[in-house]
Scaffold this active site. Structure first.
Site, PDB file in Angstrom:
ATOM      1  N   LYS A 112     -60.037  -6.926  32.649  1.00  0.00           N
ATOM      2  CA  LYS A 112     -59.678  -6.339  33.934  1.00  0.00           C
ATOM      3  C   LYS A 112     -58.962  -4.998  33.790  1.00  0.00           C
ATOM      4  CE  LYS A 112     -60.184 -10.500  36.566  1.00  0.00           C
ATOM      5  NZ  LYS A 112     -60.616 -11.371  35.443  1.00  0.00           N
TER       6      LYS A 112
HETATM    7  C1  LIG Z   1     -61.642 -12.227  35.581  1.00  0.00           C
HETATM    8  C2  LIG Z   1     -62.178 -12.789  34.333  1.00  0.00           C
HETATM    9  C3  LIG Z   1     -63.467 -13.294  34.277  1.00  0.00           C
HETATM   10  C4  LIG Z   1     -64.375 -13.337  35.481  1.00  0.00           C
HETATM   11  O1  LIG Z   1     -64.789 -12.066  35.898  1.00  0.00           O
HETATM   12  P1  LIG Z   1     -65.393 -11.878  37.381  1.00  0.00           P
HETATM   13  O2  LIG Z   1     -65.546 -10.416  37.534  1.00  0.00           O
HETATM   14  O3  LIG Z   1     -64.374 -12.449  38.309  1.00  0.00           O
HETATM   15  O4  LIG Z   1     -66.660 -12.618  37.421  1.00  0.00           O
HETATM   16  C5  LIG Z   1     -63.923 -13.782  33.062  1.00  0.00           C
HETATM   17  N1  LIG Z   1     -63.127 -13.795  31.967  1.00  0.00           N
HETATM   18  C6  LIG Z   1     -61.873 -13.321  31.995  1.00  0.00           C
HETATM   19  C7  LIG Z   1     -61.045 -13.393  30.765  1.00  0.00           C
HETATM   20  C8  LIG Z   1     -61.359 -12.790  33.163  1.00  0.00           C
HETATM   21  O5  LIG Z   1     -60.117 -12.326  33.194  1.00  0.00           O
END
Ligand SMILES: *Cc1c(COP(=O)(O)O)cnc(C)c1O
Length: 495
Positions: A112
């Site tokens: 993120k």
């Molecule tokens: C947020 C997240 C996801 C999922 O991603 P999306 O964009 O919500 O589908 C998968 N793995 C990790 C480690 C995350 O932080």
């Protein structure tokens, strides 16, 4: 380029406004009216650039109301060497047909950061453009990683306040520590009694509360969202699909123009949707493997066309994927419906009223052209971590392992041997207890730092600096509230 709502109240806005608003007035998500398309030559040309320049180039295709200089400035502030090291999104070659795109070299050790280090800068510039001299209030519901990444991105950014809500028992010890120790003069963190969807619903209700918005506007505030529904979150994620592709060609894993697969550990459908945009822009992609854990609502949707949230909610060892309602799926619906906003609005209404909806057959066939869904249970997740470590000496976190296993399942049923890039979304250190457990290690679950050190002994990978530093950071946020109290908490914090 202008943006419109997936639910189609005819509102057309600039990129800057889409970013400052987050959610459209009719409750829909902003989508670009038309998509930029890149030729293969244009795609391959970005291979000669470094990551920040690649990002500036792709962003420029969408954020046409930003100048090249402005975008250059934003990406340089976001993807610094201090925060991301030499390569923000390195492609690691694991076996003959598989590479892993590591998206966790940023400050919070999860993917993120790729979007949330950039979003605050895009947002501040957007506010200048829309002439809103309000302070932006960022509200975020998080299943763990978003919260910390948003806090880290917005902390001390002038003109912003950030309030984050996380499910009290829905995040790992390390994630909780990361959030409760967050510093910054504009940050606030609350635990919520409930799961991620409860927290997300609470935030959506606040966004939908017109009286509250008016009251806050009088005080000089406007709301925005750092959740993955914000276009400013999505667009930075498109970049690394192009980046991975050109890196795979440069490493001679594929020839320019050859189609590849991407396997993506999926929760809110933001990450994988960014890949779908890249494909619509001309990136040669065969298929996206949408990996879910036991919360397999998307797997069912991608195979049967029925989205049914009326099911048991499981807490898993891949908590960032513990989701029943994947908000960004609405954007995919919009595109497979042929931009029929009325149809999207009606699916969303049915979901709200009945807890489920079913798309039409021709829409499902379109979805299935591009996506394959597979889900992976807890046992398989652990088995995959252990097996991949013992066979290939690669340590992955639980989310990445879900995608690895989903890709294996896809290969078995499809007999598709296409070269595939697997998106790795978190450092194994972020979920060290589950990773060590999967590797058969015994440990004291109450001492997260002993875990980090043990994992270092086994893996030989350096502990990310910010995680190591948590050991000495003071606790600053410890309030836990109910969903009903969220509104009050926001008001009290701002007025
Ligand atoms: C947020 C997240 C996801 C999922 O991603 P999306 O964009 O919500 O589908 C998968 N793995 C990790 C480690 C995350 O932080």
């Amino acid at each position: 380029m202008l943006y419109t709502s997936t639910r189609g109240n005819q509102e057309m806005v600039s990129a800057a406004r889409a970013i400052t608003r987050g959610l459209a007035d009719d409750g829909g998500l902003y989508v670009p009216q038309q998509l930029p398309v890149l030729s293969l030559d244009e795609i391959m040309a970005i291979g000669k650039k470094n990551y920040t320049a690649r990002a500036a180039e792709i962003l420029g295709k969408f954020l046409s109301d930003f100048s090249a200089d402005e975008l250059g400035e934003c990406v340089k502030k976001a993807y610094t060497k201090a925060k991301f090291g030499d390569e923000p999104a390195p492609l690691k070659h694991i076996d003959h047909a598989t590479s892993v795109l590591e998206l966790w070299h940023g400050p919070t050790s999860a993917f993120k950061d790729m979007a949330l280090q950039l979003l605050p800068h895009l947002l501040i510039k957007s506010l200048e453009k829309t002439g809103e001299n309000h302070k932006v209030v960022i509200l975020a519901a998080t299943s763990g990683d978003t919260g910390k990444a948003a806090l880290e991105g917005f902390a001390n950014v002038e003109g912003t306040e950030i309030i984050v809500f996380y499910p009290e028992h829905g995040v790992s010890d390390i994630q909780k520590l990361q959030m409760s120790t967050q510093q910054g003069n504009n940050v606030k963190v609350f635990g919520i009694q409930g799961n991620f969807d409860d927290a997300q619903r609470g935030v959506k209700d606040i966004f939908g509360n017109v009286a509250m918005a008016e009251k806050l506007e009088e005080e000089g505030y406007i709301f925005s969202s750092a959740n993955s529904i914000n276009w400013g979150r999505l667009v930075p994620q498109i970049v690394y699909y192009f980046s991975a592709y050109v890196d795979a060609v440069r490493a001679k894993r594929i020839k320019a123009g050859e189609k590849i697969n991407f396997a993506v550990p999926t929760g809110n459908f933001g990450n994988i949707l960014a890949g779908y945009y890249a494909k619509m822009m001309g990136l040669p992609v065969e298929r996206f493997i949408c990996a879910s854990n036991s919360n397999n609502v998307l797997t069912e949707f991608l195979s049967e066309g029925q989205y049914d949230r009326r099911r048991e909610f499981f807490k898993t060892i891949s908590p960032s994927m513990d989701i029943l309602v994947s908000s960004n799926l609405e954007r995919l619906l919009y595109h497979v419906c042929g931009k029929d906003a009325q149809a999207v609005a009606s699916y969303m209404q049915t979901l709200k009223e009945k807890g489920c909806y079913k798309i039409r057959r021709q829409e499902l066939l379109k979805v299935r052209d591009d996506f394959f869904g597979a889900w992976v249970d807890e046992y398989e997740t652990k088995e995959t971590i252990a097996r991949v470590f013992s066979e290939l000496r690669y340590v992955m976190d639980t989310h990445t392992a879900v995608a690895w296993r989903a890709l294996e399942k896809y290969r078995i049923v499809s007999v598709d041997g296409t070269y595939s890039v697997e998106l790795s979304t978190a450092s194994p250190y972020k979920f060290a207890d589950s990773v060590l457990g999967a590797l058969g290690e015994k440990f004291d679950a109450n001492d997260p730092f002993a875990l980090l050190h043990r994992l270092k002994e086994i893996s030989g990978i350096k502990i990310p600096e910010q995680l190591a530093a948590l050991e000495k950071s003071p606790q600053l946020h410890d309030e836990v509230i109910s969903v009903e109290e969220m509104e009050m908490a926001v008001l009290k914090n701002l007025i």
